[in-house]
Enzyme design. Structure first.
Site, short mmCIF file in Angstrom:
data_model
loop_
_atom_site.label_atom_id
_atom_site.label_comp_id
_atom_site.label_asym_id
_atom_site.label_seq_id
_atom_site.Cartn_x
_atom_site.Cartn_y
_atom_site.Cartn_z
N GLY A 134 9.57 4.53 5.21
CA GLY A 134 8.79 4.52 6.45
C GLY A 134 7.38 4.04 6.17
O GLY A 134 6.98 3.84 5.02
N GLY A 137 1.79 7.06 5.93
CA GLY A 137 1.36 8.06 6.90
C GLY A 137 2.46 8.58 7.79
O GLY A 137 2.21 9.40 8.68
N LYS A 140 6.54 10.76 4.62
CA LYS A 140 7.60 10.67 3.60
C LYS A 140 7.43 11.72 2.50
O LYS A 140 8.38 12.43 2.16
CB LYS A 140 7.59 9.26 2.98
CG LYS A 140 7.88 8.15 3.97
CD LYS A 140 7.88 6.79 3.29
CE LYS A 140 6.55 6.44 2.64
NZ LYS A 140 5.42 6.40 3.61
N ASP A 164 3.42 7.21 -5.07
CA ASP A 164 2.08 7.32 -5.64
C ASP A 164 2.11 7.97 -7.01
O ASP A 164 1.40 7.56 -7.94
CB ASP A 164 1.17 8.12 -4.70
CG ASP A 164 0.56 7.24 -3.61
OD1 ASP A 164 0.99 6.08 -3.48
OD2 ASP A 164 -0.34 7.71 -2.90
N ILE A 207 7.31 3.64 0.64
CA ILE A 207 7.33 2.79 1.83
C ILE A 207 8.54 1.87 1.78
O ILE A 207 9.26 1.73 2.76
CB ILE A 207 6.03 1.97 1.94
CG1 ILE A 207 4.84 2.89 2.15
CG2 ILE A 207 6.13 0.97 3.11
CD1 ILE A 207 3.49 2.19 2.14
N SER A 208 8.77 1.25 0.62
CA SER A 208 9.89 0.30 0.41
C SER A 208 10.13 -0.54 1.66
O SER A 208 11.15 -0.38 2.34
CB SER A 208 11.17 1.04 -0.01
OG SER A 208 11.42 2.18 0.78
#
Length: 304
Positions: A134, A137, A140, A164, A207-208
């Site tokens: 997603g 922010g 996830k 991260d 994010i992918s």
């Protein structure tokens, strides 16, 4: 001159080759007994010429099976070696076969006696990858931690691979350029595969943004063991949250290639779970985690 005084010819591989065995029972337990008798004088058979031909065939026409993690080379039919059946010889051949994968040459897959099923039985669960994707922010990492906590409270072993966190170590050499982002996802996919093989429920939080990268990770595992969770959160909600202040920097032009601003996010079309969040109406971390847990229960990932 006696037969025992005759020199023993050498094989093509440089080894000593014993005289051919007669059909009188002189071949027993892998030892070739000379006609003059004596166990100590026996020579242990070593498959030389045939394994070399199979290694050559593997190098020329083998295909790599990424799921199995080994080379699938066609073994040509051949006559038994020195009276041995194929079932006796093939284990020797398999030990000699090597493969080339990417830039790695002369490598060989080693199987261990304890396999995935053994580990899953010990943990009383099925190994899998819960891939949370997603916008930045969207929540996830929050969902990953809530899900891990819920599963842990139920007695299930999990591990979270946070995007991260991994860039603090494993992927600290990668930037956010397109090619590095693809390599970032590839590495996480390979590590997640190992955790699933260990029998853990591996939860990834990245994010992918590109479908092709997520699809490549899915193909690393049996399809049912890859559970893609899409946090469908509107961009305006993510910008309002902006937990790291990145959207503000991206809007100001201080960050280039930021997903959702000047770099695309490709929405999943075949994910297993979609968690919807609307403006002013977003589910709690606990309710999101419960939705994933319900899917795992319904699909048999918790063994009794």
């Amino acid at each position: 001159m006696l037969a025992r005084d005759l020199p023993i010819p050498c094989s093509a591989a440089g080894g000593r080759r014993a005289p051919a065995a007669a059909a009188d029972g002189r071949l027993a337990g892998g030892l070739l007994r000379p006609p003059w008798g004596g166990v100590a004088a026996g020579v242990r058979l070593v498959a030389a010429a045939r394994p070399m031909s199979i290694v050559t065939a593997a190098a020329a026409g083998s295909s790599w099976d990424r799921k199995a993690g080994r080379s699938e080379a066609a073994v040509p039919a051949a006559a038994p070696v020195d009276g041995k059946d194929d079932d006796d010889v093939l284990p020797v051949l398999n030990k000699l076969m090597t493969s080339t994968v990417g830039k790695s040459t002369n490598i060989r897959w080693h199987d261990c006696p304890v396999n995935q099923l053994d580990r899953q039985k010990l943990l009383n669960q099925k190994g899998c990858v819960v891939w949370i994707t997603g916008l930045s922010g969207s929540g996830k990492s929050t969902l990953a931690c809530a899900l891990s906590r819920e599963l842990h409270s139920r007695g299930h072993l999990t591990y979270v691979l946070d995007g991260d966190n991994l860039r603090h170590g494993l992927n600290k050499d990668l930037s956010f350029k397109a090619e590095d982002r693809a390599e970032n996802i590839r590495r996480v996919g390979e590590v997640a595969k190992l955790f699933a093989d260990a029998g853990l429920i591996c939860i990834t939080s990245l994010i992918s943004p590109y479908k092709s990268d997520r699809s490549a990770c899915r193909k690393l595992l049996p399809n049912s063991s890859f559970i893609e969770v899409f946090l469908n959160v509107p961009l305006e909600v993510c910008e309002e949250r902006d937990p790291k202040g990145l959207y503000k920097l991206a809007r100001a032009g201080k960050i280039k290639g930021f997903t959702g601003i000047d770099d695309p996010y490709e929405t999943p079309s075949d994910c297993e779970i979609v968690i919807q969040c609307k403006v002013g109406d977003c589910p709690s971390p606990k309710s999101m985690a419960d939705q994933v847990v319900s899917y795992l229960e319904a699909n048999g990932f918790f063994q009794n």
